[in-house]
Design a protein around this motif. Structure first.
Motif, PDB file in Angstrom:
ATOM      1  N   ALA A  39      -6.262  -1.866 -19.230  1.00 37.55           N
ATOM      2  CA  ALA A  39      -7.246  -2.888 -18.876  1.00 37.55           C
ATOM      3  C   ALA A  39      -6.623  -4.218 -18.500  1.00 37.55           C
ATOM      4  N   HIS A  40      -5.354  -4.444 -18.897  1.00 38.66           N
ATOM      5  CA  HIS A  40      -4.705  -5.725 -18.635  1.00 38.66           C
ATOM      6  C   HIS A  40      -4.053  -5.783 -17.250  1.00 38.66           C
ATOM      7  N   LEU A  41      -4.037  -4.679 -16.525  1.00 40.59           N
ATOM      8  CA  LEU A  41      -3.356  -4.614 -15.237  1.00 40.59           C
ATOM      9  C   LEU A  41      -4.343  -4.489 -14.082  1.00 40.59           C
ATOM     10  N   GLY A  42      -3.886  -4.897 -12.901  1.00 45.49           N
ATOM     11  CA  GLY A  42      -4.700  -4.784 -11.701  1.00 45.49           C
ATOM     12  C   GLY A  42      -3.836  -4.530 -10.490  1.00 45.49           C
ATOM     13  N   VAL A  43      -4.495  -4.318  -9.347  1.00 47.49           N
ATOM     14  CA  VAL A  43      -3.809  -4.020  -8.093  1.00 47.49           C
ATOM     15  C   VAL A  43      -4.223  -5.040  -7.036  1.00 47.49           C
ATOM     16  N   LEU A  44      -3.235  -5.730  -6.479  1.00 50.16           N
ATOM     17  CA  LEU A  44      -3.445  -6.622  -5.342  1.00 50.16           C
ATOM     18  C   LEU A  44      -2.876  -5.927  -4.116  1.00 50.16           C
ATOM     19  N   GLU A  45      -3.745  -5.691  -3.124  1.00 46.54           N
ATOM     20  CA  GLU A  45      -3.321  -4.967  -1.924  1.00 46.54           C
ATOM     21  C   GLU A  45      -2.965  -5.930  -0.802  1.00 46.54           C
ATOM     22  N   ILE A  46      -1.840  -5.660  -0.153  1.00 45.51           N
ATOM     23  CA  ILE A  46      -1.396  -6.409   1.024  1.00 45.51           C
ATOM     24  C   ILE A  46      -1.334  -5.409   2.175  1.00 45.51           C
ATOM     25  N   SER A  47      -2.069  -5.674   3.247  1.00 46.14           N
ATOM     26  CA  SER A  47      -2.091  -4.731   4.357  1.00 46.14           C
ATOM     27  C   SER A  47      -2.127  -5.479   5.677  1.00 46.14           C
ATOM     28  N   GLY A  48      -1.835  -4.758   6.760  1.00 42.56           N
ATOM     29  CA  GLY A  48      -1.865  -5.348   8.089  1.00 42.56           C
ATOM     30  C   GLY A  48      -0.572  -5.124   8.842  1.00 42.56           C
ATOM     31  N   THR A  49      -0.587  -5.445  10.125  1.00 44.73           N
ATOM     32  CA  THR A  49       0.566  -5.220  11.002  1.00 44.73           C
ATOM     33  C   THR A  49       1.827  -5.901  10.498  1.00 44.73           C
ATOM     34  N   ASP A  50       1.680  -7.088   9.878  1.00 47.83           N
ATOM     35  CA  ASP A  50       2.841  -7.862   9.404  1.00 47.83           C
ATOM     36  C   ASP A  50       3.013  -7.803   7.886  1.00 47.83           C
ATOM     37  N   ALA A  51       2.386  -6.838   7.220  1.00 47.25           N
ATOM     38  CA  ALA A  51       2.404  -6.817   5.755  1.00 47.25           C
ATOM     39  C   ALA A  51       3.816  -6.809   5.186  1.00 47.25           C
ATOM     40  N   GLU A  52       4.677  -5.958   5.728  1.00 48.88           N
ATOM     41  CA  GLU A  52       6.044  -5.878   5.195  1.00 48.88           C
ATOM     42  C   GLU A  52       6.823  -7.160   5.482  1.00 48.88           C
ATOM     43  N   ARG A  53       6.714  -7.667   6.690  1.00 46.00           N
ATOM     44  CA  ARG A  53       7.437  -8.899   7.044  1.00 46.00           C
ATOM     45  C   ARG A  53       6.948 -10.075   6.204  1.00 46.00           C
ATOM     46  N   PHE A  54       5.655 -10.125   5.954  1.00 45.37           N
ATOM     47  CA  PHE A  54       5.067 -11.180   5.129  1.00 45.37           C
ATOM     48  C   PHE A  54       5.610 -11.128   3.698  1.00 45.37           C
TER      49      PHE A  54
END
Length: 348
Positions: A39-54
């Motif tokens: 319950a103490h953990l969560g997921v923040l999603e990063i997506s998109g064409t530049d996700a890795e570079r960002f």
């Protein structure tokens, strides 16, 4: 936030803790296999064409390593090298990443990263539709395969079966983290029920302590250099990548040996849990560091991670009047390149 009470019958204690009425839960994790809502953990999603570079420009991890199942540790820092959050990175698709971190840090990390995201084709969202479950025990890998038809990954690696994802963490017993859509929680929970006991997520946090893993909470923001929580000894910093926010300070502290505090593991002679930030004191009452996190072990004593000065203290230490007994960390406090974890050298 997920209503764990409605889903699996857990009793909420606060925003980050749930409990069950299973007796001696920490001991159950030593003698049997247990399941727990994380319950103490969560997921923040990063997506998109530049996700890795960002992400490459903000995280201490080398993002190209997050492939072929490797799920590296990382951290995000201020320009002065102080940590704002630490996390584990999972590449879900080519340009879609999950950051697994303390739920209390998700909003602030998203706001921090948002200052840079405007220059990239990258989107961020908190995945409140995903639930995280923990499976602990020597039989945990076999149970995962037998009950859920998923072959367990290696430590710090990731596998998936459809929309179900599994990661493996170190600890005194085998530990598997499952990330599943919220609507699938009961399916997974019921499949594991016959062979496991339900326990509160304090048991998972205790095993983090015993593994020497210091996961930041909101109270720790902008306080520590990554090396102060041994993050480079766990493969959480790539010294072979290019610039990221705070990189210059982090690299200087490493190459010049300027880290004046370090994370250590200890046991207190007592059963009173100290709050994060509680002073670690010598007999004269002088502070030599502070508690990072604390949990009760299988025998009812307090185990802690504390960040303390590297200078030798003049006498025995204590926390809130409870004698402080140092314990051995399960790893060597020296640089561990994540490249060696992603691509281990074959044994002769």
């Amino acid at each position: 936030m997920i209503d764990w009470s409605a889903l699996v019958g857990a009793t909420p204690l606060d925003e980050r803790r749930v409990e069950f009425d299973t007796p001696n839960q920490a001991r159950q994790a030593l003698d049997a296999s247990v399941r727990t809502p994380l319950a103490h953990l969560g997921v923040l999603e990063i997506s998109g064409t530049d996700a890795e570079r960002f992400l490459q420009g903000q995280a201490s991890a080398q993002l190209s390593l997050a492939s072929s199942g490797f799920a590296p540790l990382t951290c995000f820092c201020t320009p002065k090298g102080r940590m704002l959050a630490n996390a584990q990175v999972v590449r879900v698709e080519d340009q879609r990443f999950w950051l697994i971190l303390e739920h209390s840090l998700m909003a602030s990390l998203k706001a921090h990263l948002g200052k840079f995201a405007a220059f990239y084709k990258a989107d961020m969202q908190e995945r409140d539709d995903l639930a995280l479950l923990g499976l602990i025990g020597n039989d945990a890998p076999a149970l995962l395969e037998a009950k859920l038809d998923i072959e367990p990954p290696a430590v710090w690696h990731h596998v998936c079966r459809g929309s179900w994802h599994v990661l493996r963490h170190p600890g005194p017993r085998s530990r598997l983290m499952l990330i599943v859509p919220k609507q699938d929680v009961n399916t997974v929970w019921d499949a594991l029920t016959p062979q496991t006991f339900p326990v509160g997520n304090a048991v998972w946090c205790l095993h983090d302590i015993q593994a020497g893993m210091a996961w930041m909470r909101d109270v720790h923001r902008d306080t520590y250099l990554p090396q102060m929580i041994n993050w480079e000894a766990l493969g959480g910093i790539s010294f072979k990548k290019g610039c990221y926010t705070g990189q210059e300070v982090v690299a200087r502290a490493h190459f010049r040996g300027q880290v004046k505090k370090r994370l250590i593991r200890a046991q207190l002679e007592g059963a009173e849990l100290p709050a994060p930030g509680t002073a670690v004191e010598d007999p004269e009452g002088k502070a030599h560091g502070e508690v990072f996190c604390a949990e009760l072990d299988a025998y009812g004593q307090v185990e802690i991670l504390a960040v303390v000065t590297t200078r030798e203290a003049p006498g025995p230490l204590s926390v809130d009047g409870q004698r402080f007994k140092p314990l051995k960390l399960p790893y060597v406090v020296e640089r561990l390149d994540p490249e060696s974890l992603a691509h281990p050298t074959p044994k002769a």
